[in-house]
Design an enzyme around this catalytic site. Structure first.
Site, short mmCIF file in Angstrom:
data_model
loop_
_atom_site.label_atom_id
_atom_site.label_comp_id
_atom_site.label_asym_id
_atom_site.label_seq_id
_atom_site.Cartn_x
_atom_site.Cartn_y
_atom_site.Cartn_z
N LYS A 1 -8.92 0.15 4.21
CA LYS A 1 -8.70 -0.72 5.56
C LYS A 1 -7.65 0.05 6.35
O LYS A 1 -8.00 0.56 7.67
CB LYS A 1 -8.38 -2.05 5.24
CG LYS A 1 -9.03 -2.87 4.32
CD LYS A 1 -8.49 -4.26 4.13
CE LYS A 1 -7.33 -4.51 3.27
NZ LYS A 1 -7.23 -3.93 1.79
N ARG B 1 -7.06 -13.49 5.07
CA ARG B 1 -7.26 -13.38 3.62
C ARG B 1 -7.47 -14.58 3.14
O ARG B 1 -7.63 -14.83 1.99
CB ARG B 1 -6.05 -12.67 3.15
CG ARG B 1 -6.03 -11.50 2.86
CD ARG B 1 -4.55 -11.05 2.67
NE ARG B 1 -4.35 -10.04 1.73
CZ ARG B 1 -4.24 -8.63 1.98
NH1 ARG B 1 -3.81 -8.25 3.25
NH2 ARG B 1 -3.87 -7.77 0.96
N ARG C 1 -1.19 6.72 -4.41
CA ARG C 1 -0.83 6.98 -3.15
C ARG C 1 0.52 7.24 -2.66
O ARG C 1 1.49 6.38 -3.07
CB ARG C 1 -1.43 5.59 -2.21
CG ARG C 1 -0.90 5.47 -1.03
CD ARG C 1 -1.74 4.02 -0.31
NE ARG C 1 -1.22 2.80 -0.99
CZ ARG C 1 -1.93 1.68 -0.94
NH1 ARG C 1 -2.63 1.63 0.09
NH2 ARG C 1 -1.27 0.63 -1.42
N ARG D 1 5.00 2.71 -2.13
CA ARG D 1 4.91 1.06 -1.88
C ARG D 1 5.53 0.41 -3.07
O ARG D 1 4.92 0.92 -4.22
CB ARG D 1 3.58 0.62 -1.57
CG ARG D 1 3.69 0.80 0.13
CD ARG D 1 2.27 0.27 0.50
NE ARG D 1 1.59 -1.00 0.16
CZ ARG D 1 0.44 -1.55 0.64
NH1 ARG D 1 -0.05 -0.79 1.52
NH2 ARG D 1 -0.01 -2.69 -0.04
P1 AP5 Z 1 -5.83 2.36 2.06
O1 AP5 Z 1 -6.37 2.84 3.50
O2 AP5 Z 1 -4.22 2.49 2.08
O3 AP5 Z 1 -6.37 1.08 1.76
P2 AP5 Z 1 -6.13 -0.19 2.12
O4 AP5 Z 1 -7.54 -0.94 2.14
O5 AP5 Z 1 -5.49 -0.50 3.39
O6 AP5 Z 1 -5.20 -0.88 0.69
P3 AP5 Z 1 -3.92 -1.77 0.94
O7 AP5 Z 1 -3.19 -1.34 -0.57
O8 AP5 Z 1 -2.97 -1.49 2.12
O9 AP5 Z 1 -4.37 -3.23 0.81
P4 AP5 Z 1 -3.87 -4.44 0.65
O10 AP5 Z 1 -4.88 -5.14 1.29
O11 AP5 Z 1 -3.59 -4.60 -0.91
O12 AP5 Z 1 -2.37 -4.22 1.33
P5 AP5 Z 1 -1.65 -5.01 2.46
O13 AP5 Z 1 -0.61 -4.00 3.23
O14 AP5 Z 1 -2.73 -5.54 3.46
O15 AP5 Z 1 -6.36 3.73 1.06
C1 AP5 Z 1 -5.79 3.44 -0.22
C2 AP5 Z 1 -5.80 4.92 -0.79
O16 AP5 Z 1 -7.03 5.17 -0.90
C3 AP5 Z 1 -5.29 6.01 0.23
O17 AP5 Z 1 -4.47 6.99 -0.70
C4 AP5 Z 1 -6.47 6.51 0.62
O18 AP5 Z 1 -6.09 7.93 1.10
C5 AP5 Z 1 -7.44 6.67 -0.14
N1 AP5 Z 1 -8.57 6.32 0.46
C6 AP5 Z 1 -9.16 5.50 1.36
N2 AP5 Z 1 -10.43 5.71 1.56
C7 AP5 Z 1 -10.87 6.45 0.57
C8 AP5 Z 1 -12.14 7.01 0.35
N3 AP5 Z 1 -13.31 6.73 1.15
N4 AP5 Z 1 -12.25 7.76 -0.78
C9 AP5 Z 1 -11.15 8.17 -1.64
N5 AP5 Z 1 -10.10 8.06 -1.20
C10 AP5 Z 1 -9.92 6.93 -0.20
O19 AP5 Z 1 -1.05 -6.18 1.82
C11 AP5 Z 1 0.25 -6.15 1.13
C12 AP5 Z 1 0.70 -7.20 0.68
O20 AP5 Z 1 1.30 -8.06 1.95
C13 AP5 Z 1 -0.25 -8.27 0.12
O21 AP5 Z 1 -0.24 -7.88 -1.44
C14 AP5 Z 1 0.68 -9.58 0.34
O22 AP5 Z 1 1.55 -9.95 -0.49
C15 AP5 Z 1 1.27 -9.22 1.82
N6 AP5 Z 1 0.00 -9.70 2.74
C16 AP5 Z 1 -0.55 -8.96 3.77
N7 AP5 Z 1 -1.31 -9.51 4.55
C17 AP5 Z 1 -1.36 -10.57 4.23
C18 AP5 Z 1 -2.24 -12.05 4.68
N8 AP5 Z 1 -2.95 -11.93 5.39
N9 AP5 Z 1 -2.03 -13.14 3.89
C19 AP5 Z 1 -0.93 -13.15 2.69
N10 AP5 Z 1 -0.33 -12.14 2.39
C20 AP5 Z 1 -0.26 -11.09 3.25
MG MG Z 2 -3.47 -1.19 3.96
#
Ligand code: AP5
Ligand code: MG
Length: 225
Positions: free
Chosen positions: A21, A96, A135, A169
């Protein structure tokens, strides 16, 4: 150069942790001048700055659980308030839960925006643990890297800004990733039918190369040449 459209587009990128994402949102920002609203990034900034919200959510995030709907919806609402109506938005990691999906409807209506598309990044969960645990990012400019797939061209130096410090992270451990995935399955995947019922869901293969995924997203959004 970024390409603009008459009506700014509002889209959700939906997919489990590590689906790509953030990676794909960054590209849409660079290519089309859209704005990425990542609740994860906003919450991490709050934790770093030790704001009251940050202090409240730190342990929850480190455990891989979801923070409260009220907190994240307020963050999104504040950001949209400050945004020019001409700027398209990519919602990354929000909504979410069903509650957040309903809040987003209200927030968008208030700002006279409509939700154009929900792009679902379809991925194989087993591969995601490896993606996430490998990552790391530049501590200065935030450029993303991976232990196996994308190391800096010159060891220990950021390709983009030349900085020599990197960070990981705290929620990117295998155990926490498993909890984050369970949260996704239990609370986030069930919101897809809400948007399917509106006929705005586009499914993209998130296991393809990063460039191919970008191209598929541009196609389903009707962007690009
Ligand atoms: P990346 O692009 O970083 O993936 P992502 O989908 O953004 O993954 P996240 O870990 O950020 O998602 P998340 O939803 O768990 O975290 P968030 O910050 O939203 O890609 C990942 C890796 O893969 C990278 O190394 C990239 O280079 C590689 N990659 C990407 N595409 C690729 C491909 N096609 N092929 C190969 N490699 C690839 O949330 C974190 C925390 O915040 C949650 O756990 C929760 O506690 C809280 N939170 C955030 N939003 C909310 C919400 N709306 N409600 C409640 N809690 C929330
Ligand atoms: Mg992300």
């Amino acid at each position: 150069m970024p390409q603009f459209w008459v009506e700014p587009m509002n889209i959700i990128l939906l997919g489990p942790p590590g689906a790509g994402k953030g990676t794909q949102a960054t590209r849409l920002v660079e290519r089309y001048g859209m704005r990425q609203l990542s609740t994860g990034d906003m919450l991490r900034a709050a934790v770093k700055a030790e704001t009251p919200t940050g202090l409240k959510v730190k342990a929850i995030m480190e455990a891989g659980e979801l923070v409260s709907d009220e907190i994240v919806s307020a963050l999104i609402s504040d950001e949209l308030e400050a945004l020019s109506p001409q700027t398209g938005v990519i919602f990354d990691g929000y909504p979410r839960t069903a509650e957040q999906a309903h809040s987003l409807d209200d927030i968008l209506a208030k700002h006279r925006r409509k939700l154009d598309r929900v792009v679902e990044l379809a991925v194989d969960e087993d591969a995601l643990v490896e993606r996430i645990t490998g990552r790391f990012t530049c501590a200065k400019c935030g450029e993303g890297y991976h232990d196996v797939h994308k190391l800096p061209r010159s060891a220990g130096v950021c390709d983009k800004c030349g900085n020599g410090e990197f960070k990981r992270r705290p929620d990117d451990t295998e155990e926490t990733v498993r909890t984050r995935m369970a949260e996704y399955r239990a609370k986030t995947a069930p919101i897809l039918p809400i948007y399917e019922g509106r006929g705005i869901v586009e499914r993209v293969d998130g296991m393809a190369d990063i460039d191919e995924v970008s191209a598929s997203i541009e196609t389903v959004l009707g962007l690009g040449s």
